[in-house]
Design a protein around this motif. Structure first.
Motif, mmCIF file in Angstrom:
data_model
loop_
_atom_site.group_PDB
_atom_site.id
_atom_site.type_symbol
_atom_site.label_atom_id
_atom_site.label_comp_id
_atom_site.label_asym_id
_atom_site.label_seq_id
_atom_site.Cartn_x
_atom_site.Cartn_y
_atom_site.Cartn_z
ATOM 1 N N GLY A 17 0.820 -1.213 0.000
ATOM 2 C CA GLY A 17 0.000 0.000 0.000
ATOM 3 C C GLY A 17 0.850 1.257 0.000
ATOM 4 N N GLU A 18 1.915 1.242 0.812
ATOM 5 C CA GLU A 18 2.809 2.403 0.853
ATOM 6 C C GLU A 18 3.508 2.598 -0.489
ATOM 7 N N SER A 19 3.888 1.509 -1.108
ATOM 8 C CA SER A 19 4.549 1.593 -2.402
ATOM 9 C C SER A 19 3.615 2.176 -3.457
ATOM 10 N N ARG A 20 2.389 1.696 -3.481
ATOM 11 C CA ARG A 20 1.411 2.211 -4.447
ATOM 12 C C ARG A 20 1.107 3.678 -4.182
ATOM 13 N N LEU A 21 1.016 4.027 -2.908
ATOM 14 C CA LEU A 21 0.756 5.414 -2.548
ATOM 15 C C LEU A 21 1.903 6.320 -2.993
ATOM 16 N N ALA A 22 3.133 5.861 -2.804
ATOM 17 C CA ALA A 22 4.296 6.640 -3.244
ATOM 18 C C ALA A 22 4.307 6.796 -4.764
ATOM 19 N N GLU A 23 3.902 5.759 -5.475
ATOM 20 C CA GLU A 23 3.835 5.849 -6.930
ATOM 21 C C GLU A 23 2.805 6.886 -7.373
ATOM 22 N N ARG A 24 1.653 6.890 -6.709
ATOM 23 C CA ARG A 24 0.612 7.859 -7.061
ATOM 24 C C ARG A 24 1.069 9.280 -6.756
ATOM 25 N N GLU A 79 -2.650 14.870 1.019
ATOM 26 C CA GLU A 79 -3.387 13.598 0.885
ATOM 27 C C GLU A 79 -2.443 12.415 1.045
ATOM 28 N N TYR A 80 -1.219 12.534 0.500
ATOM 29 C CA TYR A 80 -0.217 11.477 0.652
ATOM 30 C C TYR A 80 0.086 11.223 2.125
ATOM 31 N N ARG A 81 0.325 12.295 2.875
ATOM 32 C CA ARG A 81 0.659 12.151 4.299
ATOM 33 C C ARG A 81 -0.520 11.588 5.095
ATOM 34 N N GLU A 82 -1.729 12.017 4.780
ATOM 35 C CA GLU A 82 -2.906 11.501 5.480
ATOM 36 C C GLU A 82 -3.078 10.004 5.239
ATOM 37 N N ARG A 83 -2.992 9.618 3.996
ATOM 38 C CA ARG A 83 -3.179 8.193 3.660
ATOM 39 C C ARG A 83 -2.031 7.334 4.190
ATOM 40 N N LEU A 84 -0.828 7.870 4.176
ATOM 41 C CA LEU A 84 0.317 7.146 4.718
ATOM 42 C C LEU A 84 0.147 6.929 6.216
ATOM 43 N N ALA A 85 -0.348 7.936 6.923
ATOM 44 C CA ALA A 85 -0.597 7.795 8.360
ATOM 45 C C ALA A 85 -1.636 6.712 8.623
ATOM 46 N N VAL A 86 -2.668 6.650 7.790
ATOM 47 C CA VAL A 86 -3.704 5.624 7.947
ATOM 48 C C VAL A 86 -3.111 4.234 7.713
ATOM 49 N N LEU A 87 -2.303 4.088 6.686
ATOM 50 C CA LEU A 87 -1.690 2.778 6.401
ATOM 51 C C LEU A 87 -0.773 2.335 7.529
ATOM 52 N N GLU A 122 -0.869 3.298 10.653
ATOM 53 C CA GLU A 122 -1.666 3.081 11.860
ATOM 54 C C GLU A 122 -2.289 1.690 11.831
ATOM 55 N N ARG A 123 -2.720 1.266 10.655
ATOM 56 C CA ARG A 123 -3.332 -0.041 10.495
ATOM 57 C C ARG A 123 -2.359 -1.177 10.774
ATOM 58 N N ASP A 124 -1.062 -0.984 10.445
ATOM 59 C CA ASP A 124 -0.053 -2.032 10.634
ATOM 60 C C ASP A 124 0.333 -2.222 12.089
ATOM 61 N N LYS A 125 0.047 -1.285 12.947
ATOM 62 C CA LYS A 125 0.448 -1.395 14.356
ATOM 63 C C LYS A 125 -0.423 -2.312 15.130
#
Length: 82
Positions: free
Chosen positions: A52-59, A69-77, A79-82
């Motif tokens: 997910g992080e890789s795809r987000l970085a590509e976008r 939006e990148y930082r918000e979505r990255l924080a969500v991803l 947070e989910r892994d913890k």
């Protein structure tokens, strides 16, 4: 008399000169097994955790999303892994 001869001379001269090959075989077997599982396990973990992080970085790099939006979505991803 024949059974006494068989017991006295069973023709066993010890393990032979090839006995060191058995521990080497088992060591090689375990190295191979752990290497294969380690390689595929790492690859699977990498795909599952960071896909997910890789795809987000590509976008983000392609300009599809902005920095906020990148930082918000990255924080969500993350947070989910913890």
């Amino acid at each position: 008399m024949l059974s006494t001869q068989l017991l006295a001379h069973d023709n066993w001269d010890g393990p032979g000169p090839w006995w060191p090959l058995f521990p080497l075989f088992w060591i090689a077997f375990f190295v191979l097994v752990f290497g294969v599982f380690g390689r595929f396990g790492r690859r699977r973990w990498h795909r599952g955790s960071y896909a997910g992080e890789s795809r987000l970085a590509e976008r983000y790099a392609a300009g599809e999303i902005d920095e906020s939006e990148y930082r918000e979505r990255l924080a969500v991803l993350r947070e989910r892994d913890k």
